[in-house]
Design a protein around this motif. Structure first.
Motif, PDB file in Angstrom:
ATOM      1  N   VAL A 422     108.744  34.929  74.261  1.00 27.67           N
ATOM      2  CA  VAL A 422     110.168  35.276  74.598  1.00 27.67           C
ATOM      3  C   VAL A 422     110.247  36.343  75.609  1.00 27.67           C
ATOM      4  O   VAL A 422     111.385  37.293  75.717  1.00 27.67           O
ATOM      5  N   ALA A 423     109.320  36.397  76.726  1.00 31.22           N
ATOM      6  CA  ALA A 423     109.492  37.142  78.051  1.00 31.22           C
ATOM      7  C   ALA A 423     109.543  38.538  77.754  1.00 31.22           C
ATOM      8  O   ALA A 423     110.528  39.212  78.464  1.00 31.22           O
ATOM      9  N   LYS A 424     109.033  39.247  76.813  1.00 29.66           N
ATOM     10  CA  LYS A 424     109.012  40.426  76.514  1.00 29.66           C
ATOM     11  C   LYS A 424     107.837  41.325  77.076  1.00 29.66           C
ATOM     12  O   LYS A 424     107.645  42.460  76.929  1.00 29.66           O
ATOM     13  N   LEU A 425     107.025  40.520  77.839  1.00 29.29           N
ATOM     14  CA  LEU A 425     105.872  41.335  78.470  1.00 29.29           C
ATOM     15  C   LEU A 425     105.954  41.373  80.184  1.00 29.29           C
ATOM     16  O   LEU A 425     106.345  40.239  80.732  1.00 29.29           O
ATOM     17  N   GLN A 426     105.579  42.501  80.623  1.00 26.00           N
ATOM     18  CA  GLN A 426     105.878  42.470  82.264  1.00 26.00           C
ATOM     19  C   GLN A 426     104.756  41.427  82.911  1.00 26.00           C
ATOM     20  O   GLN A 426     104.929  40.546  83.669  1.00 26.00           O
ATOM     21  N   THR A 427     103.611  41.679  82.422  1.00 24.70           N
ATOM     22  CA  THR A 427     102.628  40.958  82.949  1.00 24.70           C
ATOM     23  C   THR A 427     101.447  40.851  81.819  1.00 24.70           C
ATOM     24  O   THR A 427     101.641  41.640  80.774  1.00 24.70           O
ATOM     25  N   PHE A 428     100.751  39.542  81.419  1.00 20.52           N
ATOM     26  CA  PHE A 428      99.854  39.545  80.405  1.00 20.52           C
ATOM     27  C   PHE A 428      98.560  38.564  80.841  1.00 20.52           C
ATOM     28  O   PHE A 428      98.708  37.798  81.715  1.00 20.52           O
ATOM     29  N   ARG A 429      97.414  39.121  80.182  1.00 21.04           N
ATOM     30  CA  ARG A 429      96.341  38.070  80.242  1.00 21.04           C
ATOM     31  C   ARG A 429      96.328  36.948  79.436  1.00 21.04           C
ATOM     32  O   ARG A 429      96.940  36.986  78.655  1.00 21.04           O
ATOM     33  N   ALA A 430      96.077  35.733  80.429  1.00 20.04           N
ATOM     34  CA  ALA A 430      96.315  34.523  79.658  1.00 20.04           C
ATOM     35  C   ALA A 430      95.204  33.526  80.111  1.00 20.04           C
ATOM     36  O   ALA A 430      94.415  33.797  81.104  1.00 20.04           O
ATOM     37  N   SER A 431      95.151  32.301  79.581  1.00 12.22           N
ATOM     38  CA  SER A 431      94.230  31.379  79.802  1.00 12.22           C
ATOM     39  C   SER A 431      94.661  30.034  79.555  1.00 12.22           C
ATOM     40  O   SER A 431      95.703  29.850  78.813  1.00 12.22           O
ATOM     41  N   TRP A 432      94.317  28.893  80.385  1.00 14.04           N
ATOM     42  CA  TRP A 432      94.899  27.663  80.158  1.00 14.04           C
ATOM     43  C   TRP A 432      93.712  26.708  79.972  1.00 14.04           C
ATOM     44  O   TRP A 432      93.117  26.568  81.377  1.00 14.04           O
ATOM     45  N   ILE A 433      93.326  25.932  79.061  1.00  9.27           N
ATOM     46  CA  ILE A 433      92.318  25.038  78.952  1.00  9.27           C
ATOM     47  C   ILE A 433      92.961  23.614  79.004  1.00  9.27           C
ATOM     48  O   ILE A 433      93.799  23.405  78.160  1.00  9.27           O
ATOM     49  N   ALA A 434      92.613  22.665  79.923  1.00  7.95           N
ATOM     50  CA  ALA A 434      93.017  21.475  79.886  1.00  7.95           C
ATOM     51  C   ALA A 434      93.157  20.763  78.603  1.00  7.95           C
ATOM     52  O   ALA A 434      92.021  20.564  78.141  1.00  7.95           O
ATOM     53  N   ASP A 435      94.203  20.190  78.194  1.00 11.01           N
ATOM     54  CA  ASP A 435      94.239  19.277  76.911  1.00 11.01           C
ATOM     55  C   ASP A 435      93.691  17.860  77.392  1.00 11.01           C
ATOM     56  O   ASP A 435      93.234  16.937  76.609  1.00 11.01           O
ATOM     57  N   TYR A 436      94.184  17.524  78.790  1.00 16.86           N
ATOM     58  CA  TYR A 436      93.628  16.090  79.133  1.00 16.86           C
ATOM     59  C   TYR A 436      93.582  16.264  80.774  1.00 16.86           C
ATOM     60  O   TYR A 436      93.809  17.133  81.435  1.00 16.86           O
ATOM     61  N   PRO A 437      92.661  15.632  81.406  1.00 17.00           N
ATOM     62  CA  PRO A 437      92.005  15.611  82.632  1.00 17.00           C
ATOM     63  C   PRO A 437      92.962  15.150  83.978  1.00 17.00           C
ATOM     64  O   PRO A 437      92.621  14.475  84.544  1.00 17.00           O
ATOM     65  N   ASP A 438      94.175  15.872  83.871  1.00 22.05           N
ATOM     66  CA  ASP A 438      95.140  15.580  84.920  1.00 22.05           C
ATOM     67  C   ASP A 438      95.411  16.805  85.166  1.00 22.05           C
ATOM     68  O   ASP A 438      96.024  17.644  84.380  1.00 22.05           O
TER      69      ASP A 438
END
Length: 534
Positions: A422-438
C-alpha cells in the motif's frame, strides 16, 4: 570451530536423529540402501498438491512426483515433457499439445483391478481447470487468468485457447502448478496418497519427521543409452528445523546435498571469494550457477512516502560498492547488479554498466540536492526484515558517507509485505525470483497497470513510454524480436533510478563426492532423475 569439534558435536546430534535420516532402511536391501538420496528441508513441507507448489520446499518435493506438458532444461530452453510436440497458432491464441502415449500414473487401486491407467488428455484438462477453481484457492490460479478454454480434442491432444496473446504462456506451463494429475485425485488425500506420473512415487509421510519417495518402475523417460530413469531407488527428506543441525549432518555424510548460503555455515564452507574451503575438498563438491533472483532496494515513487528527486535516487545507486557487499557479506556469492534489473541468464539482460561505485558522483548529486533545498539533508527510511539486516546496515554506513541520513527499520516479513503493498514504505529491501523464464516476469514490476496491491508494481513507477513498449512486447511471439524491447524498457527503469539493484544471485549447491549427475539450473529446481551414487 575446527573440523574435529564439528564431528564431535555432530555425532551427539546424530544419535538423536538417525531414525529420521535412514527412513528407508527397513524397506530396502543393503544394495538398494546405497541408492537413497537424502536431503533436509528445514522449513518443512506443507503440501504435495502441485496447486500449492509456491515455495521452494514444496516445489522440490512436488517435482519428484509429477510432470507437466513441457519442462525446462538447465539452460531454460522449453523442451517436451508429457507433450511430445505442440503447435501455436499464428496469432498466438491457440495451443495444441500432442501427448505421449506411453505415460502411466503411479500404480494405485483406485485405477481398478491391475492398478494401472495411462495418462490421457482428460487428465490435463482436469489438472489445469482445477487451478482456476475458487474453492481450491490455489496461489497458482493466476497462471490460467488469460485462458479462455481448455479441451480434449481426443485422448492424446489438448487444446488451450487464450483470450489474448501472451508469448510467455508456454513457459508458464512448465511451472509445477501445472503438473498433471489423474482426474480421480478428486477423491484422494494428497497427504496420504498423491498420484502423479513422475520419476518417484509417494511412499510415506510422517509430519515433522520424514517424507519418503520410492522409484517409479513405470517411469517413461530413458537416458541417452536407453537405460530407464531414475537411477536412484528412493528419496528421503528429513525435517531438522535448524540449519546448524543440517550442516552437521551434511559434514558427517548423513545428508547428500545442501543448498544455499546460511550464516550457520557459510564462513566454514566458503572462502571470502566464494570458493570451497580447501579442508573440505576431499569430501565435498561445490557447484554454482546464475540464479533468476534479483535482490534490490525498492523506492516508492508515488504518495506520501515517495522520493521524487531523481538526484537522490541516482546518488543512492552510485553511493556504495556492490563488489564489497558481495565479498564481505556473501562470501563472494553473486554478481554486482550495476547494469540491469533483468538478471544474468535471461535474454534481455544488459551488460553495459550504469551504476558503478562512484562516491564523488554520489556526493556531487547530494550536494546539488542540498543547494536546491536550502541545505536540507536528505533523510531515508529503509525497511527490512532481520534476515537482511547486515546488508541494510552496510548500505546505511555507505550512504551516510555521501551525506544521506539513513534510518534502518527492522520489521516482521508480514508487516513489510503489507506496508509495501500500500506504498507506506519509503524504501524497502526486496527480491524477485522468476516464476517463468522470460524477462517479462521482471519488467511487469514497472508496468503502470500493475500498481500494488493489485499487481507487483510496488514502487508505483509510471512511464507512458515504458507502458507502450511493454504492451508492444506482449504481442510479439518470437523471443529474439522481443529482446530489443526488453532492453529498452530495462534502460528506462535504470536511468530513472526507480530501484536500487543490489546483486544477481547465484545458486549454490554442496554435495558429497559420491553424488553424480545432479545438475544445476537458474531456477534452482531439484531434479533427481539422473542422479546416482558411486
Amino acid at each position: 570451530m575446527n573440523k574435529s569439534s564439528l564431528k564431535n558435536i555432530g555425532y551427539i546430534l546424530f544419535s538423536t536423529v538417525i531414525f529420521l535420516l535412514f527412513s528407508c532402511q527397513n524397506e530396502l536391501t543393503p544394495e538398494q540402501e546405497k541408492l537413497v538420496f537424502r536431503y533436509n528441508e528445514h522449513a518443512n513441507i506443507t503440501s504435495l498438491d502441485p496447486a500449492f507448489a509456491k515455495d521452494q520446499r514444496n516445489i522440490w518435493a512436488v517435482n519428484q512426483l509429477y510432470n507437466q506438458l513441457v519442462q525446462l532444461d538447465d539452460s531454460l530452453n522449453i523442451i517436451p515433457d508429457l507433450a511430445k510436440d505442440w503447435k501455436i497458432s499464428k496469432e498466438g491464441l491457440q495451443y495444441d499439445f500432442y501427448l505421449r502415449k506411453d505415460v502411466y500414473f503411479h500404480k494405485d487401486k483406485i485405477f481398478g483391478k491391475d492398478s494401472l491407467r495411462k495418462m490421457e488428455a482428460k487428465d490435463v484438462v482436469y489438472s489445469l481447470k482445477r487451478l482456476s477453481d475458487p474453492d481450491l484457492a490455489s496461489p497458482g490460479s493466476w497462471v490460467m487468468r488469460n485462458v479462455e478454454n481448455i479441451s480434449a480434442v481426443n485422448d492424446s491432444t489438448v487444446q488451450i485457447k487464450l483470450t489474448k496473446a501472451f508469448p510467455a504462456f508456454l513457459g508458464l506451463l512448465s511451472m509445477n502448478y501445472c503438473s498433471v494429475l489423474p482426474e480421480e485425485m478428486e477423491e484422494l488425500d494428497f497427504h496420504k496418497n498423491p498420484i502423479g506420473t513422475g520419476a518417484f512415487k509417494f511412499k510415506r509421510w510422517e509430519a515433522n519427521e520424514k517424507l519418503v519417495f520410492r522409484k517409479n518402475e513405470l517411469y517413461f523417460e530413458k537416458d541417452e543409452k536407453g537405460n530407464p530413469l531414475p537411477y536412484l531407488e528412493a528419496v528421503s527428506i528429513s525435517f531438522l528445523p535448524e540449519k546448524q543441525s543440517e550442516f552437521m549432518q551434511f559434514t558427517l555424510g548423513n545428508l547428500d546435498f545442501m543448498s544455499g548460503l546460511d550464516a550457520a555455515y557459510k564462513d566454514e564452507l566458503l572462502t571470502s571469494t566464494g570458493k570451497l574451503n580447501p579442508k573440505y575438498s576431499e569430501e565435498l563438491k561445490l557447484k554454482k550457477s546464475p540464479y533468476l533472483n534479483m535482490e534490490y532496494i525498492g523506492i516508492t515513487l508515488e504518495g506520501e512516502q515517495k522520493i521524487a528527486d531523481k538526484s537522490i535516487r541516482k546518488a543512492l545507486n552510485y553511493g556504495f560498492s556492490r563488489e564489497n557487499m558481495i565479498t564481505y557479506l556473501r562470501n563472494g556469492i553473486g554478481y554486482p547488479a550495476e547494469n540491469s534489473f533483468i538478471p544474468k541468464g535471461l535474454p534481455g539482460h544488459n551488460e553495459d554498466s550504469v551504476y558503478q561505485y562512484d562516491i564523488k558522483k554520489a556526493k556531487s548529486l547530494i550536494k546539488s540536492y542540498k543547494e536546491k533545498n536550502n541545505g536540507k539533508t536528505p533523510k531515508i527510511e529503509l525497511a527490512t526484515t532481520a534476515q537482511y539486516l547486515d546488508i541494510c546496515e552496510f548500505l546505511q554506513r555507505e550512504w551516510q558517507k555521501i551525506g544521506v541520513d539513513v534510518k534502518v527499520e527492522v520489521m516482521p516479513a508480514s508487516t513489510l509485505l503489507q506496508q509495501r503493498s500500500v506504498a507506506k514504505l519509503q524504501t524497502f529491501r526486496a527480491s524477485w525470483i522468476a516464476d517463468y523464464p522470460d524477462a517479462e516476469n521482471y519488467l511487469s514490476l514497472f508496468y503502470s497497470k500493475n500498481f500494488s496491491p493489485n499487481g507487483p508494481n510496488y514502487t508505483r513507477f509510471s512511464s507512458a513510454k515504458y507502458d507502450k513498449l511493454y504492451e508492444k512486447s506482449l504481442v510479439i511471439p518470437e523471443l529474439e524480436n522481443r529482446i530489443a524491447l526488453y532492453q529498452k524498457m530495462d534502460s528506462i527503469v535504470m536511468n530513472e533510478a526507480a530501484v536500487i539493484p543490489l546483486y544477481y544471485d547465484e545458486v549454490v549447491r554442496f554435495t558429497g563426492k559420491k553424488i553424480k549427475g545432479l545438475g544445476i539450473n537458474p531456477q534452482n529446481l531439484l531434479d533427481l532423475r539422473r542422479v546416482y551414487k558411486e
